[in-house]
Design a protein around this motif. Sequence first.
Motif, mmCIF file in Angstrom:
data_model
loop_
_atom_site.group_PDB
_atom_site.id
_atom_site.type_symbol
_atom_site.label_atom_id
_atom_site.label_comp_id
_atom_site.label_asym_id
_atom_site.label_seq_id
_atom_site.Cartn_x
_atom_site.Cartn_y
_atom_site.Cartn_z
ATOM 1 N N ARG A 1 4.878 1.256 1.834
ATOM 2 C CA ARG A 1 5.649 1.880 0.632
ATOM 3 C C ARG A 1 6.287 2.913 1.690
ATOM 4 N N HIS A 2 5.952 4.250 1.613
ATOM 5 C CA HIS A 2 6.302 4.886 2.619
ATOM 6 C C HIS A 2 7.077 5.041 3.951
ATOM 7 N N SER B 1 0.931 -0.915 0.140
ATOM 8 C CA SER B 1 -0.093 -0.043 -0.261
ATOM 9 C C SER B 1 0.802 0.846 -0.218
ATOM 10 N N ASP B 2 0.609 2.595 -0.385
ATOM 11 C CA ASP B 2 1.011 3.743 -0.350
ATOM 12 C C ASP B 2 1.422 4.330 1.275
ATOM 13 N N THR B 3 0.946 3.982 2.064
ATOM 14 C CA THR B 3 1.681 3.827 2.984
ATOM 15 C C THR B 3 2.765 2.451 3.679
#
Length: 187
Positions: free
Chosen positions: A130-131, A126-128
Amino acid sequence: MVDHTGTGETGLSGRYAAALYALAFEQKILNDVVDQMAALGRLIQESADLRRLIETPLTDAAKAAPVLTQALAAQGFLPIIRNYVNVVIANRRLRDLPFLIAGFAAYVATKRGEIVADVTSAHALSDTQRHQLRARLTEAGYGNVHLREHTDPSLLGGLVLKIGAKLFDTSLKSRLNRLNYSLKGAA
């Protein structure tokens, strides 16, 4: 010697990458070439027919080149990408194309001062996630990180991270294997 890691600057992929990079830079289309090489890599991953054509050792180069060139033109690939693929075919390296594409991505990352990290997880990140992964890598001293993401459902959970020669395996599959080996040793 064939550089199947796709990351060497002196091996096969490095030579092909340096030549394509220099030509794209000279023609002032480097960013477009980088994007289209990544798109070509995705196309190969997503198309079973294309993978089969590339992986079959008996593929006739004389027949494959025009078919592949026409298919790439229909997909909107730049002439420089089509010519690159034709050179790969003419040099009898069609089976190495996925490695050459990965090598080009690694070469570009090096030129841009990026560190390439291969991340394999059971499910797409997810973007989270990945961050958070980028933040952890920055804390660990890896500044400008480019993540190449792969999925492997057999991992069950967690992830496998490879940066250069370093491998970090936190997958559930790996943990279960270690537990299994330790139980066999105790018996």
